[in-house]
Scaffold this active site. Structure first.
Site: not given
Ligand code: NDP
Ligand code: 2IT
Length: 444
Positions: A125, A165
């Site tokens: 991430k 995201d």
């Protein structure tokens, strides 16, 4: 003290000031005990210590020039958490709240989520504390180009494949890809969520929201029920929320409320999604405008009130910890039967406990929102195979993946004597594959 308790205590000591990372690690480690107890060789191999320590953490400076000529500096992150079952895979978040704790919690969750998809992708991430809100397209481009000028050396189609995201959608992915291609002179699947004209996959835009509804639909079906006639509350009004709303409505549900970070709209006649899309996707505006455009709809200047609205199904689709213990208690009091998490870790540990105690069917994020990253993996397959599948083909694969995830977490919960506990089921089902691969690789 058990092995798990020691690992958790040590993790908190060695990573101070990372509350979100502690929260995600606590939820995962405390529920996988039945598997860890069965495998004493894990402790001898330091498996949990390695599982909770990222393989690599990259932090960098992102300087860029705004439209007034001023130099701005943001922080950039990429946490390459675990590559045991495939290349690092996970989104980039651009939001002012981003810090190392948030990226690490997201990365840790991503390892197990990606495992649950059944596809060969590891966990990672990244992101930045950059706020795209209110910025011109040129400013967003300047930021993305600077971000990629550092990130490009750490990623690759077989190494690490970022995606979107919060705050990173089609526009940002386009600018990031353009800069990667320019520096590396490679047109490869190094990012997913790409536009359809340059290697993207059909359904990736809709995938997380659609997937959330497919898995919830399966949970309903197994209980002899369906979305038809259900009242649904959805938090957020971004990518995940919009396509969850769209699919739920197409299955006959009535979505009565949505929010953005300023407040929520309540529309007792059912949300008109074309208006939400116009406000949020086209104009990048505020949801408040909905109540000015739709008769009978009301706007409330706070987010929390949304959980006071009676509903059958709640779909938190905005951000972490948006449902606390009190919100959960209000939902239960007003009759909620299903909670499925579109966002990552939207429920606090205390809220999850309220749902568990009250028999709410609770589908945790790493299972419920896995449709996005699963479709990213389908995009990677199409890229490397130089193929382009139809909408129907990708949608069918996505639906089957979500149905499989439901049954895998349901079976795991049953196998370990906790029928219906999908937090435990998802953590165990995701963990077993990663642990098996890590054991096979030796101490690395
Ligand atoms: P978007 O940026 O498209 O939308 C985010 C939405 O959540 C916006 O409505 C935003 O409001 C709201 N929001 C963000 N932060 C807050 C906050 N602190 N308080 C209240 N509202 C907030 O992001 P996505 O829809 O892509 O992501 C939503 C969630 O889903 C995140 O948790 C993400 O990690 C998760 N997720 C996303 C996937 C994807 O494929 N995109 C896949 C799996 C999970 P505003 O417009 O005011 O900022
Ligand atoms: O949280 C997530 O799973 C995502 N933001 C999507 C990640 C991806 O690589 O598609």
């Amino acid at each position: 003290m058990t092995y798990i308790e020691r690992v958790l205590e040590n993790l908190k000591k060695r990573n101070p000031n990372e509350p979100e990372f502690h929260q995600a690690a606590t939820e995962i480690l405390t529920t996988i005990a039945p598997v860890v107890d069965k495998h004493p060789e894990y402790e001898a191999a330091g498996l949990l210590e390695r599982f909770t320590e990222p393989e690599r953490v990259i932090m960098f400076r992102v300087p860029w020039v705004d439209d007034s000529g001023k130099v701005n500096v943001n922080k950039g992150y990429r946490v390459q958490f675990n590559s045991a079952i495939g290349p690092y895979k996970g989104g980039l978040r651009f939001h002012p709240s981003v810090n190392l704790s948030i990226i690490k919690f997201l990365g840790l969750e991503q390892i197990l989520k990606n495992s649950l998809t059944g596809l060969p992708i590891g966990g990672g991430k990244g992101g930045s504390d950059f706020d795209p809100k209110g910025k011109s397209d040129r400013e967003v481009m300047a930021f993305c180009q600077s971000f990629m000028t550092e990130l490009y050396r750490h990623i690759g189609a077989d190494t690490d494949v970022p995606a979107g995201d919060i705050g990173v959608g089609g526009r940002e992915i386009g600018y990031l890809f353009g800069q990667y291609k320019r520096i590396r002179d490679e047109h490869v699947g190094v990012l997913t969520g790409r536009g359809l004209s340059y290697g993207g996959s059909l359904v990736r835009t809709e995938a997380t929201g659609f997937g959330l509804i497919y898995i919830t639909e399966e949970a309903l079906k197994m209980r002899g029920d369906s979305f038809k006639g259900k009242t649904v509350v959805i938090s957020g009004s971004g990518n995940v929320a919009i396509y969850a709303c769209s699919k739920a409505q197409s299955l006959g549900a009535k979505v009565v409320a949505m929010y953005d970070s300023n407040g929520y709209v309540y529309d007792p006649d059912g949300i008109k999604l074309d208006i939400i899309k116009d406000i949020k996707e086209v104009k990048r505006g505020r949801i408040k405008e909905y109540a000015e455009r739709v008769k009978g709809a009301k706007y409330f200047d706070n987010c929390k009130g949304i959980w006071q609205i009676p509903c059958d199904i709640a779909l938190p689709c905005a951000t972490q910890n948006e449902i606390d213990e009190n919100d959960a208690a209000a939902l239960v009091k007003n009759g909620v039967k299903y909670v499925a998490e579109g966002a990552n870790m939207p429920s606090t540990l205390e809220a999850i406990e309220v749902f568990r105690k009250n028999g709410v069917v609770f589908l945790p994020a790493k299972a419920a929102n896995a449709g996005g990253v699963a479709t990213s993996a389908l995009e990677m397959a199409q890229s490397s195979g130089r193929m382009f599948w139809t909408f129907e083909e990708v949608d069918k694969k996505l639906k089957n993946i979500m149905i499989d995830i439901y049954h895998n977490i349901d079976d795991a919960a049953k196998e370990y004597g906790h029928e219906g506990d999908y937090v435990l089921g998802a953590n165990i089902a995701g963990f077993v594959k990663v642990a098996t691969a890590m054991m096979a690789h030796g101490v690395v």
